[in-house]
Each structure stands twice: as C-alpha cells, then as structure tokens.
Design an enzyme around this catalytic site. Structure first.
Site, PDB file in Angstrom:
ATOM      1  N   ASP A 345       0.831  -1.192   0.000  1.00  0.00           N
ATOM      2  CA  ASP A 345       0.000   0.000   0.000  1.00  0.00           C
ATOM      3  C   ASP A 345       0.875   1.254   0.000  1.00  0.00           C
ATOM      4  O   ASP A 345       1.981   1.262   0.531  1.00  0.00           O
ATOM      5  CB  ASP A 345      -0.905  -0.003   1.235  1.00  0.00           C
ATOM      6  CG  ASP A 345      -1.851   1.163   1.261  1.00  0.00           C
ATOM      7  OD1 ASP A 345      -2.718   1.239   0.369  1.00  0.00           O
ATOM      8  OD2 ASP A 345      -1.730   2.016   2.163  1.00  0.00           O
ATOM      9  N   GLU A 398       0.369  -0.617  -4.983  1.00  0.00           N
ATOM     10  CA  GLU A 398      -0.644   0.428  -5.059  1.00  0.00           C
ATOM     11  C   GLU A 398       0.141   1.743  -5.156  1.00  0.00           C
ATOM     12  O   GLU A 398       0.464   2.365  -4.155  1.00  0.00           O
ATOM     13  CB  GLU A 398      -1.565   0.391  -3.827  1.00  0.00           C
ATOM     14  CG  GLU A 398      -2.782   1.310  -3.929  1.00  0.00           C
ATOM     15  CD  GLU A 398      -2.569   2.659  -3.257  1.00  0.00           C
ATOM     16  OE1 GLU A 398      -3.242   3.627  -3.641  1.00  0.00           O
ATOM     17  OE2 GLU A 398      -1.724   2.753  -2.348  1.00  0.00           O
TER      18      GLU A 398
END
Length: 744
Positions: A345, A398
């Site tokens: 992330d 991401e």
C-alpha cells in the site's frame, strides 16, 4: 528463595545466563540482512534455553531500542512494575534482552518500559509481537504468544497444514516463467464486514473460511485479496494505519492458527491468498513505534518523517534495521501464513519524499516529485528478496502516480517505456487507478456529453491503450470505489436513478474491464450491486439471495470470470501489444467501442461495447481475413437484459467476400464473440435437415418481405433482413395470406 520455616525453592538467576541472542545474528541485523528470521529472535518466545542451559525453560524477550537509557519487561506477571525485570543491553547493537526462567507466561500481556535519553519513561508495545489482545476489549497490549511457530514445535507441535499440493501448483503456475500468462482475477475483501453471524455477531477466521471459499469459487475468481490483517488500533483506518503490529494477525477475528486455517481452506479450494501490506507509514499512537526509544527510531527525524495528509509517520528506509524490520514482516507472512502475494500500500509515499504535501501533489501525480532514494533502494531490495527466496509469490504495488517504472517487464515496441528505459522497482503488478477513475468518470457523465469526452486527444474509454503496455496492470474496482457511493451508483450520471439502467451499466462495465488487457479486481458486494460499503455493515446476503436483479448480476460476474479464466486470448498476452487490436475506437461518435483480444496459437476474441442509450442496428464488426467465418456470442447484455429477459444465443456469419459480420447493439450492450472453428473453413455439418415453414399473416404491402429469423446462420443469426424470405402460398384465404418456405 526462602518462604519462612523450611520452605524454599531455587530459581536460576536471569542475570547470570550470559548473552542470549547470537552475536552473528545481531551483526547481520545491524547490516539490514539478518541471518535468521527477525521474529524468531526478537519479541517474546516461550522456549528452552538449549545452548546456555539445556533443559531450562522460560520466556525470552528481546527488543531493539537504540536510544534508550534503560528498558524493563513489564506485564501482568510483575504488576507492570519497571523495577522488577530490567533488561540487559547489547550496547553495540542497541538491543535489549532478558530470559525469565521457569515461568510459563503464555497468553499474558506484556510490554516494555523504556527510559529515553531525556530520562522520561513510557510503556511501549513490542514491535515484533506475534499476538495481541482484542482491541475491541479496550486494549492494545501484546500477548506472549500461544501460536508461536518459532518455538512451539518443542511444546505443542506446529499447525497441521494441508496445502502442499497448492504450494507445488503455485511454484509452477506462478513461477518466473509462467505467472504473467496465467488468468488472475481478484476478489477484494474486508474480512470483518464480509458477513456476520445470524445473530449479528462478528465472525472469525474459522467460521468465514468455508462460506468465503465457496462464494469465491462459485464466482470464478482465481485469487482473494484481504485488506490489511496485521494488528491495528483503529477500525476506522480499515487496517491501513498499523501502530506496531506488523508481525501479528488481527486478533479481532481470532488467533494466528485461526488465520492459518482460513488460508489453508482457501488453498484447498485452489484459491490464491493475497494480503495488503503497509510498509510505508505507521500510526503515531504513543504506545506504538513513534519515537520508540525516546527519539526518532523507526521513522525519519524531522519533516521527512511526517505524512501530514494522513497524520502518520514515514518509515526511515536509510536505517538497515528498519529495512530488516519491514522485510522481516513480509517474509513472516509469506513463510508462516503461506500467503501467495503482498499488495504494498501507498508505494508513492515510499518513493517520493514530498508525498503528502499539498503543494507538491500535481508534480507527484505526474511522476515528477522529489524522489526518496532510500525508499526506491529498499523496494528494489524487497522485491528482489521475495522473487529470489519465494518464486511463485506475487508482489503488486498500489502506486498512484506516473513513477517510471514500477513493474519488471521488457520494454514493448513503440511504448513510452521503450523510450525511457530506467531501472524499475521490481514488482510483478501495479494497480491502475487511472483506468478505474477514467472509466467511472466516463460513465458518470451525462449521456449526451459522453461522445465528446477525451483524454489527450483519445476517446475516454480508449485512452488506457495509449499506455497499457508500459507496466503490468491490475484493473481495480476496489474498496476505494465502493464508498461513499457504491459502484452501482457511480456507473450512471448522478441524475439517473433508474435501477434497471444502473444494473445494465454495471454489467457493461464489467465486460469492458474483463475484456481489456490487465487483471480484473472487484471489491466484495459489487458482484451483487450492493449499497455503499461500510465497515460497520456487512453485506446483506439474504437480500442478495432474494433480489432477482442482484442474482442476475452475480451470475453475470461468474459467467464473465469463467470466460476470462478458460479462454486463453482473454489473459495469456495481457502484457503484450500483440495481444490487443482496436476494431473501432468510436469512430462514429456513438460511444461504440470494439476490439480484438489475441493469443498465439489461439482463436481471437472480439468484444463490442455500446456505452450509449441508443440502438445501433446492423453494426459491422471487422474480422481478419483468415479468421473464422462463423462467430458465437458467448456473453451478451444490454439495457433490455435482466432476470426476466428471455435468453437466446447469438451467432453470426461472415458472408462470402465480406470482412465483417453484423450484430445489433441495443442500449448499454456488451457482447463477447468467440470463433466457432479455428480454421475459418470447418467441415460441412453432418446430417443436413430440411425444415418447412408455414405462417398465417395479414397481407403485406408492396416492398415488404416476411422472413423467418433464428439463432443459426441459415436464419440470419437473429439479424433483421438476413433471415429466410417466405413466399405467398398458392392457396390462401381471402382474409389472410399464407406464406411458406423451406431451408436446410
């Protein structure tokens, strides 16, 4: 120890046992490349002190706190009194350690009382803790682990995994040579809100395992991806703001062994398991990692250590120990929980030092922010480590900017990547949020304005192909696209409230995504058109089961994903420009797009999408000269489609001398066409049957023709004007005319 009278006992002196952690390990830890798993050395472990005192059992504690003047183990067992068990320093490495003999402390809460350089003390949790108390009970304390893979084999055996066949399959199918050509559709799940019990209570890893596996398998997904499941303090963060529990499974849903049971169950159903992993930043709760030993330790000191937009601290990738801490956690999840992939992330926060500053936002999105070389080097080291030690485990990023480049791949011909060849970060896949937001922006625009929507001169729905082969992509319709508005509500203009139109647009969107090069990802509930996601409200599965529109959409998702998985041309060359060719980039300004998906040695697939609210009768679909003459529509939807609509199969024929077949495109139509034979001139069908037709019909006006149409090519494949024309029968009543004909 004398208890008065003749009662006494003898205990080993904790401070007379010598050094506990091997010097060689500590040296490798300080270099950022530990020789043993970090969680096996640091943290709390119930164990036998074999080398120093064979037969002596107890609990060993070890923590990295380089700025501390003193550290003590505190917990339920000593009334959280920092005077009871001061730890011994390994001064050259900033490490503190202690072995408490005899006591079996498993399951008891503990922490460290740390005296910082300024003399102030604070109780901190263990950064390497393997288990925590349930935060819903109002605590954030670590527990001395009871499911400790690193030492429990001596006292309780290990978890009984049954997924060896899956791991062997993973190594082959997703190994370095094959993974990119495999179908990979992903179902994203926030596990705590996927389902509740019948009484409305929270489910556990174990109770969710079988229902979730069956649901995912029924839909045809290849993999499941969990929002973060490492221990985190606030449910409002969805798990993306961990304060210290990077090595621990979220205790709200059960124990580490309960999570292993969930993974094992999914693997038995041949479902890959990915997890979101947060190595970019951490929450600044006082008891967590922030200023852990009285000064900046895990985070950068000063401005670089702050992410103002999120109110979190950024990890310091210049420190070897911090890099070893994060990479050790990644290895821990792979090795001890058998996860098949990590989705990192907030990678942009790792590679850009200016990430989170509003004034630098546009530059960062364009890939022109101030690069943090520490973060770039660390990511390359991490991806190299996982690829080397765990082939078959996939890493996705991401990364929300135009950073060049994120994924490992050769530069394709005539792409920007071929012109700008620089070392990449080494990921297998990158999330393409630009694809998602461009698509939703198009669908959310008023119908009349859609034909004029462009990006850099490209039609909005075609723009993705301008850069599609620069990276290897995941095409995500994720949790970010399911709140505060549901995906169903975003696929039509805001003023459009008709449920039928919403479901039709969502079905069309899903075929568009599955038909494009890339790996489709869908957030839970979207497969049934659920309302906006809330972590406090589970999916209403009873409503899904009884609502015909939701069931119809769910069946559509399953149909598309089975086609994606079973038809090689839809996935085998996802990253190759040779695997895609435009047929129509909306040349007529009618919001109609058509393209061809290809794979070497396989028949082409053709996808046609009419994203307007107008009919397009007799639309011509161009085919290659050597392509099949017969085509079958394997999946079709439109505005008229629905749970009560009559289902029939479309077929089309490329007529002699033509280079196209025709099809009718109702509003919101999406069609996926497969060649019915590989050669384009298959053998003549056996057993030709002659069929006679006789129809009673009112007389026709001059120039009108009565035709029989049907699904076979001889009856025009349901296309008006291409069926069998009937002639007037000789004997007909005055009031009606008789028409007849025959065909083979």
């Amino acid at each position: 120890i004398s208890y008065g009278g003749d009662a006494s006992t003898t205990l080993p002196d904790p401070y007379n046992l010598g050094p506990l952690l091997p010097e060689a390990f500590l040296g490798s830890w300080a270099s950022g490349k530990p020789q043993q798993p970090t969680a096996s050395m640091f943290g709390a472990h119930h164990m036998e002190l074999r080398e120093a005192r064979p037969g002596l059992w107890g609990t060993r504690f070890a923590v990295w706190a380089p700025h501390a003047r003193a550290v003590s183990v505190v917990g339920d067992f000593n009334f959280w009194d920092g005077r009871a068990h001061p730890m011994c320093p390994r001064s050259n490495f900033g490490v503190w350690e202690l072995f408490l003999p005899v006591w079996d402390l498993r399951g008891q809460k503990y922490g460290y009382k740390i005296v910082g350089p300024d003399g102030e003390s604070v109780i901190k949790t263990d950064p390497f803790a393997l288990e925590f108390v349930d935060p819903s009970d109002g605590g954030h304390d670590a527990k001395i682990p009871q499911c400790d893979d690193y030492s429990r084999s001596a006292w309780n055996g290990t978890f009984a995994w049954s997924d060896s066949p899956w791991l062997q399959h993973r190594a082959s199918a997703f190994g370095p040579e094959n993974w990119a050509s495999q179908p990979l559709s992903i179902y994203e799940v926030h596990l705590a809100s996927w389902a509740k019990t019948a009484e409305g209570e929270q489910q556990t890893y174990r109770t969710l395992a079988e229902p979730l596996a069956k649901h995912v398998k029924e839909l045809g997904f290849v993999a499941i991806e969990f929002l973060p499941l490492s221990q985190y303090p606030s449910e409002k963060s969805w798990g993306y703001q961990c304060a210290a529990g990077l090595y621990a499974v979220d205790s709200r849903l059960g124990t580490p062994d309960d999570f292993r049971f969930l993974v094992d169950t999914l693997h038995r159903h041949s479902i890959a398991v990915f997890i979101d992993f947060v190595g970019a930043h951490f929450a600044k709760d006082e008891w967590g990692l922030v200023r852990y030993s009285g000064a900046a330790q895990f985070e950068y000191d000063g401005e670089l250590g702050e992410l103002p937009g999120w109110g979190t601290a950024r990890f310091d990738y210049s420190k070897p120990e911090v890099k070893a801490y994060i990479s050790g956690a990644a290895r821990h999840w792979i090795e001890h929980f058998h996860v098949d992939g990590l989705r990192l992330d907030a990678v942009a926060a790792m590679v850009y030092g200016s990430f989170g500053r509003e004034e630098d936002g546009d530059a960062i999105l364009a890939g022109k922010g101030i690069v943090n070389d520490d973060g770039v080097r660390f990511l390359r080291e991490l991806t190299s480590l996982v690829r080397t030690e765990h082939p078959g485990v996939l890493l996705s990023a991401e990364e929300s900017t135009n950073f060049k480049w994120v994924t490992e791949r050769p530069a394709a011909r005539d792409t920007e990547r071929q012109a700008v060849q620089v070392q990449d970060l080494g990921f297998h896949l990158k999330w393409n949020m630009g694809f998602t937001y461009d698509t939703l922006a198009f669908l959310g625009t008023n119908f009349a304005q859609r034909p004029s929507l462009e990006t850099f001169g490209w039609k909005k729905l075609a723009w993705y192909l301008a850069y599609a082969f620069n990276e290897r992509w995941v095409l995500p319709f994720s949790h970010d696209n399911s709140q505060p508005r549901s995906l169903l509500d975003q696929v039509v203009p805001a003023e459009e409230s008709d449920a039928k139109s919403k479901f039709a647009h969502l079905r069309m969107l899903l075929m568009y995504a599955v038909g494009m090069p890339g790996r489709p990802l869908l957030f839970m509930g979207s497969e049934a058109g659920e309302d906006a996601w809330s972590m406090s409200k589970p999916i209403d599965w009873e409503k899904v089961a009884t609502d015909p529109s939701k069931q119809h959409l769910k069946s559509w998702v399953g149909k598309l994903l089975r086609l994606y998985r079973d038809v090689p041309s839809l996935h085998r060359q996802d990253d190759d420009p040779e695997g895609f060719a435009w047929i129509d980039k909306d040349a007529s300004n009618r919001c109609i797009f058509a393209w061809r998906r290809c794979a070497k040695g396989e028949d082409d697939v053709i996808v046609v999408v009419n994203s307007s609210t107008c009919d397009a009768q007799g639309y011509q679909v161009a085919v290659k000269p050597e392509a099949s003459r017969l085509w079958r529509c394997a999946a079709a939807t439109s505005l008229a489609d629905g749970p009560d609509a009559e289902a029939f199969e479309l077929v089309a024929e490329v007529l002699p001398g033509a280079a196209h077949f025709t099809t009718d495109l109702p509003p919101c139509a999406a069609q996926l066409w497969l060649a019915t034979d590989a050669s384009g001139s298959g053998p003549a069908p056996e057993g030709v049957v002659k069929v006679n037709f006789e129809v009673r019909h009112a007389g026709l006006s001059d120039g009108e023709v009565l035709r029989v149409v049907g699904s076979c090519p001889e009856l025009g494949a349901w296309q008006p004007g291409q069926g069998l024309a009937l002639d007037v029968a000789p004997a007909a009543a005055a009031s009606t005319a008789g028409y007849g004909g025959s065909g083979n």
